[in-house]
Motif scaffolding. Structure first.
Motif, short mmCIF file in Angstrom:
data_model
loop_
_atom_site.label_atom_id
_atom_site.label_comp_id
_atom_site.label_asym_id
_atom_site.label_seq_id
_atom_site.Cartn_x
_atom_site.Cartn_y
_atom_site.Cartn_z
N ARG A 72 5.42 11.09 3.88
CA ARG A 72 5.86 9.95 4.67
C ARG A 72 5.54 8.65 3.92
NH1 ARG A 72 3.95 10.16 10.79
NH2 ARG A 72 5.03 12.17 10.55
N ILE A 73 6.49 7.75 3.85
CA ILE A 73 6.31 6.51 3.09
C ILE A 73 5.61 5.48 3.97
CG2 ILE A 73 7.41 4.79 1.63
CD1 ILE A 73 7.72 7.83 0.80
N VAL A 74 4.36 5.14 3.59
CA VAL A 74 3.56 4.14 4.30
C VAL A 74 2.97 3.22 3.24
CG1 VAL A 74 1.68 3.72 5.92
CG2 VAL A 74 3.00 5.86 6.07
N SER A 75 3.48 2.02 3.14
CA SER A 75 3.09 1.13 2.05
C SER A 75 1.75 0.44 2.28
CB SER A 75 4.16 0.06 1.83
OG SER A 75 4.38 -0.69 3.00
N PRO A 123 2.64 5.45 -0.78
CA PRO A 123 3.14 4.09 -0.59
C PRO A 123 4.56 3.82 -1.05
CG PRO A 123 1.57 4.15 -2.38
CD PRO A 123 1.56 5.51 -1.78
N SER A 124 5.21 4.75 -1.72
CA SER A 124 6.54 4.45 -2.23
C SER A 124 7.40 5.70 -2.29
CB SER A 124 6.45 3.82 -3.63
OG SER A 124 7.72 3.47 -4.12
N SER A 125 8.71 5.52 -2.19
CA SER A 125 9.65 6.63 -2.28
C SER A 125 9.85 7.07 -3.73
CB SER A 125 11.01 6.22 -1.72
OG SER A 125 10.99 6.07 -0.34
N PRO A 126 10.21 8.33 -3.94
CA PRO A 126 10.57 8.76 -5.29
C PRO A 126 11.91 8.16 -5.69
CG PRO A 126 11.04 10.50 -3.72
CD PRO A 126 10.33 9.42 -2.96
N ARG A 127 12.03 7.86 -6.99
CA ARG A 127 13.31 7.35 -7.49
C ARG A 127 14.25 8.50 -7.80
NH1 ARG A 127 15.61 6.48 -12.37
NH2 ARG A 127 13.77 7.26 -13.45
N THR A 128 13.74 9.53 -8.45
CA THR A 128 14.51 10.73 -8.75
C THR A 128 13.57 11.89 -8.89
OG1 THR A 128 16.00 11.83 -10.34
CG2 THR A 128 14.43 10.24 -11.24
N LEU A 129 14.02 13.08 -8.55
CA LEU A 129 13.23 14.29 -8.71
C LEU A 129 13.73 15.15 -9.86
CD1 LEU A 129 12.70 15.27 -4.96
CD2 LEU A 129 11.23 13.91 -6.45
N ASP A 130 14.56 14.58 -10.71
CA ASP A 130 15.00 15.30 -11.92
C ASP A 130 13.87 15.22 -12.94
OD1 ASP A 130 16.13 16.26 -14.27
OD2 ASP A 130 18.10 15.42 -13.82
N PRO A 131 13.35 16.37 -13.37
CA PRO A 131 12.21 16.36 -14.29
C PRO A 131 12.43 15.59 -15.59
CG PRO A 131 12.49 18.53 -13.35
CD PRO A 131 13.70 17.74 -12.94
N LYS A 132 13.65 15.44 -16.03
CA LYS A 132 13.87 14.71 -17.28
C LYS A 132 13.83 13.20 -17.09
CE LYS A 132 18.98 14.39 -17.37
NZ LYS A 132 19.06 12.93 -17.45
N ASP A 133 13.91 12.74 -15.86
CA ASP A 133 14.01 11.30 -15.61
C ASP A 133 12.89 10.71 -14.77
OD1 ASP A 133 16.43 11.00 -17.01
OD2 ASP A 133 17.59 11.65 -15.27
N ASN A 175 -4.11 0.24 5.26
CA ASN A 175 -4.77 0.18 6.57
C ASN A 175 -3.94 0.88 7.64
OD1 ASN A 175 -7.30 -1.27 6.17
ND2 ASN A 175 -6.02 -2.99 5.55
N GLN A 176 -2.63 0.74 7.53
CA GLN A 176 -1.75 1.46 8.46
C GLN A 176 -1.89 2.96 8.27
OE1 GLN A 176 2.37 0.24 8.22
NE2 GLN A 176 3.07 1.96 9.50
N ALA A 177 -2.01 3.37 7.01
CA ALA A 177 -2.16 4.80 6.71
C ALA A 177 -3.47 5.34 7.28
CB ALA A 177 -2.09 5.03 5.21
N ILE A 178 -4.56 4.56 7.15
CA ILE A 178 -5.85 4.97 7.71
C ILE A 178 -5.76 5.12 9.22
CG2 ILE A 178 -8.13 4.06 8.27
CD1 ILE A 178 -8.29 5.29 5.69
N ASN A 179 -5.12 4.17 9.86
CA ASN A 179 -4.94 4.25 11.31
C ASN A 179 -4.25 5.54 11.70
OD1 ASN A 179 -6.10 1.72 11.61
ND2 ASN A 179 -4.14 0.63 11.71
N ALA A 180 -3.22 5.90 10.91
CA ALA A 180 -2.44 7.10 11.23
C ALA A 180 -3.26 8.37 11.02
CB ALA A 180 -1.17 7.13 10.37
N VAL A 181 -4.17 8.37 10.04
CA VAL A 181 -5.06 9.53 9.85
C VAL A 181 -6.01 9.64 11.05
CG1 VAL A 181 -6.89 10.54 8.43
CG2 VAL A 181 -4.91 9.46 7.33
N GLN A 182 -6.53 8.51 11.50
CA GLN A 182 -7.48 8.53 12.61
C GLN A 182 -6.84 8.96 13.92
OE1 GLN A 182 -8.95 4.43 11.99
NE2 GLN A 182 -10.98 5.32 11.74
N THR A 183 -5.57 8.63 14.11
CA THR A 183 -4.88 9.02 15.34
C THR A 183 -4.26 10.41 15.25
OG1 THR A 183 -2.81 7.97 14.62
CG2 THR A 183 -4.36 6.62 15.90
N GLY A 184 -4.30 11.02 14.07
CA GLY A 184 -3.76 12.36 13.91
C GLY A 184 -2.29 12.42 13.54
N GLU A 185 -1.65 11.26 13.32
CA GLU A 185 -0.24 11.27 12.93
C GLU A 185 -0.05 11.72 11.48
OE1 GLU A 185 1.91 7.57 14.12
OE2 GLU A 185 -0.07 7.01 14.90
#
Length: 568
Positions: free
Chosen positions: A274-277, A85-95, A280-290
């Motif tokens: 993939r960012i899907v907040s 549901p959300s993007s990463p802020r940083t991928l630096d392990p210290k932060d 229900n939208q995410a469930i739809n996408a699983v059911q359609t194969g996206e």
């Protein structure tokens, strides 16, 4: 139908459990009873339901639930598409600061140790073995000699050595935004040779080994970290099975297979987060194969996933609770706190909050995945008894009750909990004023409010790795009084002594004994109502095999115990 199974680990790594149960209503969890560490794997079919006995006194939790691991021929290739549901802020392990960053980081970079499938024991990863001195002041660790960094801008994929371990762990100690390595106790790393280090401690620290599995302590190449500087968080380079390929803010993060990975070759060619907040939208996408896997399902989407046979669910390692003001007002009286606890039908509370089976009953202020957890302490929770609660409250000097405030974050689960407590406590004359806010405002409120002579309580969910230190020290140490973890102001000299003993020993049995004293004491002090383990909930496509949902909800794609593959 594909079978769902709980894979057993080897006797050397598994932990004995009395009984295991998944979250109520799960359609893809397994339940097993073990009398030894060599538990046999059991399986249930899609659409079956596992419901824990909420009143049991010997209940622990199932983790490491896997899906789709059949005798079918493994197919290699393809991209695993995961919704979060959300993007990463940083991928630096210290932060890093969120789980969304963790999911990506654990697939790109690696620590010396990792948690096993059941989230109970450590498995050597970049390390091969470790010897701890009798005084707990030195850890001699041997390293793999076949590990290479992913190619980057400032190095071409060179071999990892002991110097990288020294650099990475000391960087974590000195620069991390939060303590992930017992920084006040860990001193420095001595490089013995290319494949051996000695980690020196200022003082012994029982949680230290477990902290080495934190992704904040992953091993990094100095050239890339310093070459990128503040931009390293967008250019993470590690030793993991996948390489960071692209970050599109608020849209997606893509990883590609590391062709020079030291471990088992991943079955998939890459991962797209993939960012899907919207669940229900995410469930739809699983059911359609996206989308192949949708993480962090909530509310109605959990029911939808269950009804369609897509739900993968397991209790988390977090504890959800309500704590009382232990220093001011009526709740400074232990009998009042006991009365408030007795007035709540906790089984019904949990059922009412988690209507889709996304929570299961808890009893103690510690995760059931911890070695310090003992079901014997469950009986210390007083039984539901409204008349007994009224009598106790009157004897404590409050025959007509009183008014108190409950601070919560503005989430559906917390608001349901607050409304139900409002009803239960009204039966004994206690009026509950609910203060709902954002988590940032919640944190400020619960810390500041205890400074005044007001009556209140607060509700939250607390997560840590299974080491008891991450729960008991944070909740009950005098050193944490009025921090958000101990905003109720619990302080006790005996408890402080036992907490110190538990922290400063490295022998697990001795630590369990010390922490057991803490658990018994604080439960008899009625510090709060520790009512639920909230569940991890995924929707998993039928074409996905060998996906593992662990208590910490990490997206584990290629590990020693699973390797996801996708049907064509």
């Amino acid at each position: 139908m594909k079978k769902r199974q709980l894979a057993a680990l080897t006797a050397a790594l598994a932990v004995t459990i009395a009984s295991v149960s998944g979250c109520a209503g799960s359609s893809k969890t397994s339940q097993t009873t073990a009398e030894s560490a060599t538990t046999a794997a059991e399986a249930t079919t899609a659409g079956s339901t596992v419901s824990p006995d909420a009143k049991a006194t010997d209940q622990t939790l199932a983790s490491g639930i896997s899906v789709g691991k059949t005798d079918a021929e493994v197919k290699k290739g393809g991209t695993l598409v995961v919704a979060m549901p959300s993007s990463p802020r940083t991928l630096d392990p210290k932060d890093y600061s969120t789980m969304y960053e963790n999911h990506i980081m654990y697939n790109v970079a690696e620590p010396l140790y990792i948690w096993d499938q059941d989230y109970k024991s450590l498995i050597p990863n970049l390390a091969t073995d470790c010897t701890v001195s009798e005084d707990g002041l030195s850890y001699t660790i041997n390293l793999r000699d076949d590990v290479y960094f992913q190619p980057g801008k400032f190095q071409d994929g060179r071999k990892m050595t002991a110097e990288d371990v020294k650099y990475s762990l000391e960087r974590s100690k000195n620069e991390s935004s939060s303590d992930r390595i017992c920084r006040d106790f860990f001193d420095y790393v001595e490089v013995v040779n290319d494949t051996q280090v000695i980690l020196h401690m200022k003082e012994a620290a029982g949680p230290f080994m477990n902290m080495l599995a934190d992704i904040g302590n992953c091993i990094l190449p100095k050239e890339e970290v310093e070459g990128w500087g503040d931009e390293f968080g967008s250019h993470l380079i590690g030793t993991g099975p996948f390489i960071l390929d692209e970050i599109v803010t608020d849209e997606k993060v893509t990883l590609k297979k590391n062709e020079n990975y030291w471990g088992t070759e991943p079955n998939v060619d890459g991962i797209e987060f993939r960012i899907v907040s919207d669940s229900n939208q995410a469930i739809n996408a699983v059911q359609t194969g996206e989308i192949d896997i949708a993480m962090y399902l909530q509310g109605e989407s959990i029911k939808r996933a269950k009804d369609t046979g897509l739900l993968l669910q397991t209790p988390s390692s977090s504890i959800t609770f309500v704590r009382f003001n232990l220093q001011n007002g009526p709740t400074a009286n232990a009998d009042v706190r006991k009365a408030l606890t007795m007035a709540v039908d906790i089984d019904s509370l949990v059922t009412g909050i988690y209507q889709y089976g996304e929570g299961t009953r808890a009893y103690q202020p510690i995760t059931a995945y911890s070695f310090a957890y003992d079901t014997a302490y469950n009986d210390l929770v007083p039984a539901y008894d409204v008349e007994g609660a009224k009598k106790l409250l009157a004897e404590a000097g409050y025959p007509d009750g009183f008014t108190m405030t409950l601070y919560i974050g503005s989430t559906t689960y917390r608001e349901k909990m607050a409304q139900m407590l409002q009803y239960y406590w009204s039966q004994i004359g206690v009026t509950l004023d609910i203060k709902s806010s954002t988590m940032a405002d919640w944190s400020a409120a619960v810390v500041d409010s205890w400074q005044a002579d007001v009556v209140n309580s607060y509700g939250v969910s607390w997560n840590s790795n299974p080491d008891p230190y991450g729960f008991l020290e944070k909740f009950f140490s005098t050193n944490t009084v009025h921090a958000s973890s101990n905003a109720g102001g619990y302080t006790d000299e005996e408890v402080d002594t036992w907490l110190h003993e538990g922290f400063s020993q490295t022998d697990e049995a001795a630590r369990k004994e010390s922490y057991g004293k803490v658990i018994e004491k604080v439960m008899n002090d009625y510090t709060g109502i520790y009512y639920a383990y909230e569940c991890r909930n995924w929707a998993v496509s039928e074409k996905v095999h060998d996906a593992v949902l662990r208590a910490d909800t990490q997206m584990l794609v290629a590990t020693p115990f699973n390797n996801i593959w996708i049907e064509e």
